[in-house]
Scaffold this active site. Structure first.
Site, PDB file in Angstrom:
ATOM      1  N   LEU A  94       0.883  -1.172   0.000  1.00 42.14           N
ATOM      2  CA  LEU A  94       0.000   0.000   0.000  1.00 42.14           C
ATOM      3  C   LEU A  94       0.915   1.214   0.000  1.00 42.14           C
ATOM      4  CD1 LEU A  94      -2.789   1.491   0.473  1.00 42.14           C
ATOM      5  CD2 LEU A  94      -2.270   1.306   2.914  1.00 42.14           C
ATOM      6  N   VAL A  96       1.225   5.648  -1.180  1.00 39.84           N
ATOM      7  CA  VAL A  96       0.634   6.904  -1.653  1.00 39.84           C
ATOM      8  C   VAL A  96       1.765   7.846  -2.048  1.00 39.84           C
ATOM      9  CG1 VAL A  96      -0.640   8.954  -0.851  1.00 39.84           C
ATOM     10  CG2 VAL A  96      -1.491   6.671  -0.298  1.00 39.84           C
ATOM     11  N   GLY A 102      -1.434  12.357   3.514  1.00 41.22           N
ATOM     12  CA  GLY A 102      -2.152  13.069   4.563  1.00 41.22           C
ATOM     13  C   GLY A 102      -3.517  13.574   4.148  1.00 41.22           C
ATOM     14  N   GLY A 104      -5.982  11.524   3.117  1.00 39.11           N
ATOM     15  CA  GLY A 104      -6.975  10.457   3.256  1.00 39.11           C
ATOM     16  C   GLY A 104      -6.923   9.393   2.173  1.00 39.11           C
ATOM     17  N   GLY A 106      -4.571   7.075   1.549  1.00 41.53           N
ATOM     18  CA  GLY A 106      -4.148   5.769   2.083  1.00 41.53           C
ATOM     19  C   GLY A 106      -5.318   5.055   2.750  1.00 41.53           C
ATOM     20  N   TYR A 140      -1.877   1.197  10.450  1.00 43.95           N
ATOM     21  CA  TYR A 140      -2.937   0.199  10.286  1.00 43.95           C
ATOM     22  C   TYR A 140      -3.800   0.111  11.549  1.00 43.95           C
ATOM     23  CZ  TYR A 140      -0.815  -1.334   5.918  1.00 43.95           C
ATOM     24  OH  TYR A 140      -0.346  -1.370   4.630  1.00 43.95           O
TER      25      TYR A 140
HETATM   26  C1  LIG Z   1       1.268   4.900   5.008  1.00 33.46           C
HETATM   27  C2  LIG Z   1       0.619   5.648   3.803  1.00 33.46           C
HETATM   28  C3  LIG Z   1       0.044   4.637   2.831  1.00 33.46           C
HETATM   29  C4  LIG Z   1      -0.500   6.524   4.394  1.00 33.46           C
HETATM   30  O1  LIG Z   1      -1.153   7.190   3.296  1.00 33.46           O
HETATM   31  P1  LIG Z   1      -1.860   8.611   3.520  1.00 33.46           P
HETATM   32  O2  LIG Z   1      -2.682   8.906   2.329  1.00 33.46           O
HETATM   33  O3  LIG Z   1      -0.852   9.614   3.932  1.00 33.46           O
HETATM   34  O4  LIG Z   1      -2.781   8.282   4.788  1.00 33.46           O
HETATM   35  P2  LIG Z   1      -4.136   8.996   5.136  1.00 33.46           P
HETATM   36  O5  LIG Z   1      -4.086  10.454   4.772  1.00 33.46           O
HETATM   37  O6  LIG Z   1      -5.240   8.193   4.564  1.00 33.46           O
HETATM   38  O7  LIG Z   1      -4.139   8.850   6.702  1.00 33.46           O
HETATM   39  C5  LIG Z   1      -5.307   8.527   7.284  1.00 33.46           C
HETATM   40  C6  LIG Z   1      -5.165   8.567   8.768  1.00 33.46           C
HETATM   41  O8  LIG Z   1      -4.060   7.795   9.218  1.00 33.46           O
HETATM   42  C7  LIG Z   1      -3.262   8.579  10.104  1.00 33.46           C
HETATM   43  N1  LIG Z   1      -1.892   8.176   9.927  1.00 33.46           N
HETATM   44  C8  LIG Z   1      -1.111   8.309   8.835  1.00 33.46           C
HETATM   45  N2  LIG Z   1       0.107   7.758   9.049  1.00 33.46           N
HETATM   46  C9  LIG Z   1       0.068   7.263  10.327  1.00 33.46           C
HETATM   47  C10 LIG Z   1       0.999   6.589  11.165  1.00 33.46           C
HETATM   48  N3  LIG Z   1       2.215   6.252  10.745  1.00 33.46           N
HETATM   49  N4  LIG Z   1       0.596   6.237  12.410  1.00 33.46           N
HETATM   50  C11 LIG Z   1      -0.644   6.522  12.860  1.00 33.46           C
HETATM   51  N5  LIG Z   1      -1.568   7.166  12.125  1.00 33.46           N
HETATM   52  C12 LIG Z   1      -1.207   7.528  10.879  1.00 33.46           C
HETATM   53  C13 LIG Z   1      -3.523  10.008   9.685  1.00 33.46           C
HETATM   54  O9  LIG Z   1      -3.308  10.857  10.798  1.00 33.46           O
HETATM   55  C14 LIG Z   1      -4.993   9.974   9.307  1.00 33.46           C
HETATM   56  O10 LIG Z   1      -5.798  10.045  10.449  1.00 33.46           O
HETATM   57  P3  LIG Z   1      -7.330  10.554  10.401  1.00 33.46           P
HETATM   58  O11 LIG Z   1      -8.054   9.737   9.338  1.00 33.46           O
HETATM   59  O12 LIG Z   1      -7.844  10.254  11.767  1.00 33.46           O
HETATM   60  O13 LIG Z   1      -7.243  11.989  10.038  1.00 33.46           O
HETATM   61  C15 LIG Z   1       1.628   6.587   3.101  1.00 33.46           C
HETATM   62  O14 LIG Z   1       2.148   7.459   4.043  1.00 33.46           O
HETATM   63  C16 LIG Z   1       2.772   5.855   2.391  1.00 33.46           C
HETATM   64  O15 LIG Z   1       2.678   5.527   1.208  1.00 33.46           O
HETATM   65  N6  LIG Z   1       3.897   5.633   3.122  1.00 33.46           N
HETATM   66  C17 LIG Z   1       5.064   4.959   2.542  1.00 33.46           C
HETATM   67  C18 LIG Z   1       4.789   3.491   2.322  1.00 33.46           C
HETATM   68  C19 LIG Z   1       4.217   2.778   3.535  1.00 33.46           C
HETATM   69  O16 LIG Z   1       4.610   2.997   4.671  1.00 33.46           O
HETATM   70  N7  LIG Z   1       3.219   1.866   3.265  1.00 33.46           N
HETATM   71  C20 LIG Z   1       2.486   1.192   4.322  1.00 33.46           C
HETATM   72  C21 LIG Z   1       2.733  -0.019   4.753  1.00 33.46           C
HETATM   73  S1  LIG Z   1       3.851  -1.247   4.461  1.00 33.46           S
END
Ligand SMILES: CC(C)(COP(=O)(O)OP(=O)(O)OC[C@H]1O[C@@H](n2cnc3c(N)ncnc32)[C@H](O)[C@@H]1OP(=O)(O)O)[C@@H](O)C(=O)NCCC(=O)NCCS
Length: 164
Positions: A94, A96, A102, A104, A106, A140
């Site tokens: 997964l 983004v 940030g 939404g 993800g 997660y």
């Molecule tokens: C992890 C990832 C997929 C999140 O995507 P994103 O679009 O930034 O996430 P969102 O904006 O949907 O975040 C949704 C919520 O999760 C929270 N959140 C995001 N990262 C977080 C973290 N590391 N720990 C806790 N909460 C987190 C946000 O505060 C937000 O909260 P809310 O809905 O209550 O406002 C993205 O940062 C990414 O691609 N990271 C690099 C790859 C990675 O780590 N992949 C994941 C797993 S292996």
């Protein structure tokens, strides 16, 4: 549960996979170099969120998996048949694009994956993920995923959490 801010589709030759920085090079590289082969060999399915006709704003991959029944917490396990393993769908990746972080996306991709699992003709009890580190696991858990007993970086969410 939120809807995705962008359309979500299967990857296509017109989508630009060469420019996708999510902050984790291995996940950028997977989209650029590996995903087409995995799709062709039926090792994984992939779904991309498109911010325009060509640009990929985020993606996730799915494949089948199984989880040992004994590793699920008691309240979940009690409702399941006594098979040694429970059928699962694994969200292997997964990611983004940093530009869309940030906002939404993800979370929306995760809900999309869960809905896809819930509406599949192939039965699965849980959507599972392998968090790459504790930070990803926190993300997660923020979304309701629970840790598997004995393997804390493997988390799951019952598919029945969403309506198909
Ligand atoms: C992890 C990832 C997929 C999140 O995507 P994103 O679009 O930034 O996430 P969102 O904006 O949907 O975040 C949704 C919520 O999760 C929270 N959140 C995001 N990262 C977080 C973290 N590391 N720990 C806790 N909460 C987190 C946000 O505060 C937000 O909260 P809310 O809905 O209550 O406002 C993205 O940062 C990414 O691609 N990271 C690099 C790859 C990675 O780590 N992949 C994941 C797993 S292996």
């Amino acid at each position: 549960m939120i809807g995705a801010p962008f359309p979500i589709a299967m990857p296509d030759a017109v989508h630009d996979r060469s420019q996708f920085p999510c902050g984790t090079p291995a996940l950028d590289r997977y989209l650029r170099e590996q995903v087409s082969q995995d799709i062709r060999r039926r090792a994984a399915a992939c779904f991309v969120a498109l911010s325009d006709a060509r640009r990929i704003a985020g993606y996730y991959s799915l494949s089948t998996a199984s989880v040992p029944l004994a590793n699920l917490p008691d309240p979940v396990r009690r409702k399941l048949p006594r098979y040694a393993t429970v059928p699962a769908i694994r969200m292997g990746r997964l990611a983004v694009d940093v530009q869309f972080k940030g906002d939404g996306l993800g979370g929306a991709l995760m809900v999309n994956a869960l809905r896809r699992a819930a509406s599949s003709e192939i039965a699965a009890v849980v959507l599972g993920v392998n968090a790459k580190d504790e930070r990803a696991a926190t993300f997660y858990r923020h979304h309701g995923f629970l840790r598997l007993r004995d393997t804390p970086l493997t988390l799951f969410l019952p598919v029945a959490t969403v309506a198909p």
